[in-house]
Scaffold this active site. Structure first.
Site, short mmCIF file in Angstrom:
data_model
loop_
_atom_site.label_atom_id
_atom_site.label_comp_id
_atom_site.label_asym_id
_atom_site.label_seq_id
_atom_site.Cartn_x
_atom_site.Cartn_y
_atom_site.Cartn_z
N HIS A 267 5.33 -8.92 -56.19
CA HIS A 267 3.93 -9.02 -55.78
C HIS A 267 3.07 -9.43 -56.97
O HIS A 267 3.31 -8.97 -58.09
CB HIS A 267 3.42 -7.67 -55.23
CG HIS A 267 2.22 -7.82 -54.35
ND1 HIS A 267 0.96 -7.98 -54.87
CD2 HIS A 267 2.10 -7.90 -53.01
CE1 HIS A 267 0.10 -8.12 -53.87
NE2 HIS A 267 0.76 -8.08 -52.74
N ASP A 318 6.22 -6.55 -46.80
CA ASP A 318 6.99 -7.33 -45.82
C ASP A 318 8.44 -6.88 -45.69
O ASP A 318 9.06 -7.13 -44.64
CB ASP A 318 6.95 -8.82 -46.22
CG ASP A 318 5.58 -9.41 -46.00
OD1 ASP A 318 5.16 -10.25 -46.82
OD2 ASP A 318 4.92 -9.02 -45.02
C1 SDX Z 1 2.37 -10.88 -49.29
O1 SDX Z 1 -1.30 -11.32 -52.54
C2 SDX Z 1 -1.18 -10.44 -51.55
O2 SDX Z 1 -1.83 -9.43 -51.53
C3 SDX Z 1 -0.17 -10.81 -50.47
C4 SDX Z 1 0.16 -9.70 -49.47
C5 SDX Z 1 -1.02 -9.40 -48.58
O3 SDX Z 1 -1.07 -8.27 -48.06
O4 SDX Z 1 -1.81 -10.35 -48.30
O5 SDX Z 1 0.52 -8.52 -50.18
C6 SDX Z 1 1.31 -10.11 -48.56
O6 SDX Z 1 2.31 -12.08 -49.30
C7 SDX Z 1 3.43 -10.14 -50.05
C8 SDX Z 1 4.38 -11.10 -50.84
C9 SDX Z 1 5.40 -11.69 -49.88
N1 SDX Z 1 6.20 -12.71 -50.52
C10 SDX Z 1 7.52 -12.51 -50.82
O7 SDX Z 1 8.12 -11.46 -50.62
C11 SDX Z 1 8.23 -13.73 -51.38
C12 SDX Z 1 9.09 -13.33 -52.59
N2 SDX Z 1 8.22 -12.92 -53.65
C13 SDX Z 1 7.99 -13.86 -54.73
O8 SDX Z 1 7.95 -15.19 -54.36
C14 SDX Z 1 6.88 -13.38 -55.67
O9 SDX Z 1 7.14 -12.08 -55.98
C15 SDX Z 1 5.43 -13.52 -55.25
C16 SDX Z 1 5.09 -14.90 -54.82
C17 SDX Z 1 5.10 -12.54 -54.16
C18 SDX Z 1 4.58 -13.17 -56.47
O10 SDX Z 1 4.96 -14.02 -57.44
P1 SDX Z 1 4.18 -14.25 -58.83
O11 SDX Z 1 3.19 -13.18 -59.09
O12 SDX Z 1 3.69 -15.65 -58.85
O13 SDX Z 1 5.33 -14.01 -59.86
P2 SDX Z 1 6.35 -15.14 -60.29
O14 SDX Z 1 6.86 -15.91 -59.10
O15 SDX Z 1 5.75 -15.90 -61.41
O16 SDX Z 1 7.59 -14.26 -60.82
C19 SDX Z 1 7.54 -13.62 -62.09
C20 SDX Z 1 9.01 -13.38 -62.44
C21 SDX Z 1 9.85 -14.66 -62.33
O17 SDX Z 1 10.95 -14.49 -63.20
P3 SDX Z 1 11.08 -15.51 -64.47
O18 SDX Z 1 11.13 -16.89 -63.89
O19 SDX Z 1 9.83 -15.27 -65.30
O20 SDX Z 1 12.36 -15.06 -65.13
O21 SDX Z 1 9.59 -12.49 -61.48
C22 SDX Z 1 10.59 -13.16 -60.74
C23 SDX Z 1 10.36 -14.65 -60.93
O22 SDX Z 1 11.58 -15.36 -60.77
N3 SDX Z 1 10.42 -12.81 -59.33
C24 SDX Z 1 11.42 -12.73 -58.45
C25 SDX Z 1 10.80 -12.37 -57.24
N4 SDX Z 1 9.47 -12.25 -57.42
C26 SDX Z 1 9.24 -12.53 -58.71
N5 SDX Z 1 12.75 -12.93 -58.57
C27 SDX Z 1 13.50 -12.76 -57.46
N6 SDX Z 1 12.96 -12.43 -56.25
C28 SDX Z 1 11.64 -12.22 -56.11
N7 SDX Z 1 11.12 -11.89 -54.91
#
Ligand code: SDX
Length: 382
Positions: A267, A318
């Protein structure tokens, strides 16, 4: 990149950048807590109803019994939608994703709103529109599901709550009280979450003095993506792909090895866990025991332990929502549309707040391309 172009701190994806002031909800990442207008979301989910939460978000205070009764009566009389909405849905291919159906439905519904010609700055008209939007979202998702199966839409029962109405129309039978209660709690948890991508997109739309429905359509289109609301559907497909708890460790090891994004985890705001996920996990696991199907909870434990140990990443709302809805026999591609049924209350609250003290939302871009090139006539180009 020219130095002068960056007078303010730039952060990719606007991470950590305040983009406005709001009184609607507060996310505390360190305490993993969420409050709607000062009330803890767990209290609202545990002791209240989605309708109380929707009233709180739209009107700014928890309703007393008289206000809640009136609000429920207004919602009940507004559940039905014009036939034109159903005609539009019947024109869509049955393979249309329900998120595209509900987005389309709101586009059609807008034209029939009695306050359609009111200016976007008419606060009272916006509150009336917001209540109609909250009342009708579940009807359009559930009857849209019936239409894609070749079934006729069902008339809503004005006595039903938002959850009861959704279940009644989706199943065609009287809503099971326990299922309705659990769905109701999930709607409260999904209702609002600050400047998430789809809510912020909604605010950008109405900041041009466009209307509430245009903001809703923007929000739904934005919520659809798997990085946002679409994650609950993808998380369930992931759990079904894993299949059994005995497969979970090898699956997650391989997924992390191949740098896969694990749906339902991580998140932008919560870095120590999503408070809503903690609440919904309890519900989902209790459902698994009640239904005699605990395997998703067992798979979840393995994925959560691994993600926490290896990447310090936690489940978001989720993830438990996915297997809770599965255990409630809700079709997987309706999970994100259910998110819409809840979140339209937050979208409308933010749109009304934006319009009450509006300034066009228009950030800068840092220019990083070519400049001052000489124009070459077409005939002279290689
Ligand atoms: C919702 O914003 C809100 O409030 C949204 C929400 C709401 O109520 O409206 O809460 C609802 O959308 C929840 C999120 C649902 N999405 C997912 O579950 C999709 C999977 N999650 C990721 O794509 C990610 O965690 C995000 C998009 C939710 C947040 O990503 P960020 O803040 O942009 O972080 P990032 O992608 O830059 O990741 C930082 C690091 C990375 O590692 P490095 O490349 O630096 O080594 O963390 C890793 C990412 O690879 N990482 C994950 C991960 N989430 C972050 N690695 C594996 N699986 C994941 N889910």
């Amino acid at each position: 990149m020219s130095e002068s172009a960056t007078p303010y701190p730039y952060s990719p994806g606007l991470e950590g950048v305040p983009a406005g002031v709001s009184q609607i909800s507060e996310i505390d990442s360190d305490r993993s807590s969420l409050q709607y207008r000062g009330y803890d979301v767990h209290d609202l989910a545990e002791h209240g109803s989605f309708e109380e939460t929707a009233f709180l978000l739209l009107h700014g205070h928890l309703p007393n019994q008289h206000e809640l009764t009136d609000f429920n009566n207004r919602l009940g009389t507004e559940r039905e939608v014009p036939d034109a909405v159903y005609t539009a849905l019947q024109a869509l291919p049955p393979t249309t994703h329900p998120m595209d159906s509900i987005r389309t439905a709101f586009s059609v519904l807008a034209a029939f709103d009695p306050d359609y010609t009111e200016p976007a700055t008419n606060h009272e008209a916006n509150l009336r529109k917001a209540e109609r939007i909250v009342a009708k979202a579940g009807t359009m998702v559930a009857n849209g599901h019936r239409i894609r199966q070749g079934l006729n839409p069902i008339k809503p029962n004005p006595e039903h709550t938002t959850s009861e109405n959704f279940l009644h129309l989706m199943t065609g039978t009287a809503p099971d009280p326990k299922t309705a209660h659990l769905l109701d709690a999930s709607l409260t948890l999904y209702a609002e979450h600050g400047f998430n991508a789809s809510t912020f997109a909604n605010r950008v739309t109405v900041s041009t003095l466009s209307d509430l429905y245009s903001g809703i359509v923007t929000g739904i289109g934005t919520l659809r993506g798997p990085l946002h609301g679409g994650a609950n559907e993808e998380a369930m497909r992931m759990l079904l792909e894993i299949g059994e708890p005995s497969n979970a460790q090898a699956w997650i090891d391989d997924a992390l090895e191949t740098k896969k994004k694990i749906m339902g985890f991580g998140h932008r705001e919560y870095k120590k866990g999503d408070s809503r996920a903690m609440y919904l996990t309890k519900i989902a696991k209790a459902l698994g025991i009640e239904k005699g199907n605990t395997k998703f909870g067992e798979i979840a434990d393995i994925l959560e332990d691994t993600m926490r140990e290896r990447k310090n990443i936690f489940p978001n709302v989720d993830f438990p929502a996915s297997y809770a809805y599965y255990l409630l026999d809700i079709p997987i591609d309706l999970y994100t549309p259910i998110f819409v049924v809840a979140r339209v209350s937050g979208y409308c609250a933010h749109a009304i707040e934006q319009l009450s003290n509006n300034r066009l939302i228009r950030p800068k871009a840092i220019f990083d391309g070519p400049a001052n090139l000489t124009y070459v006539p077409l005939a002279d180009r290689a």
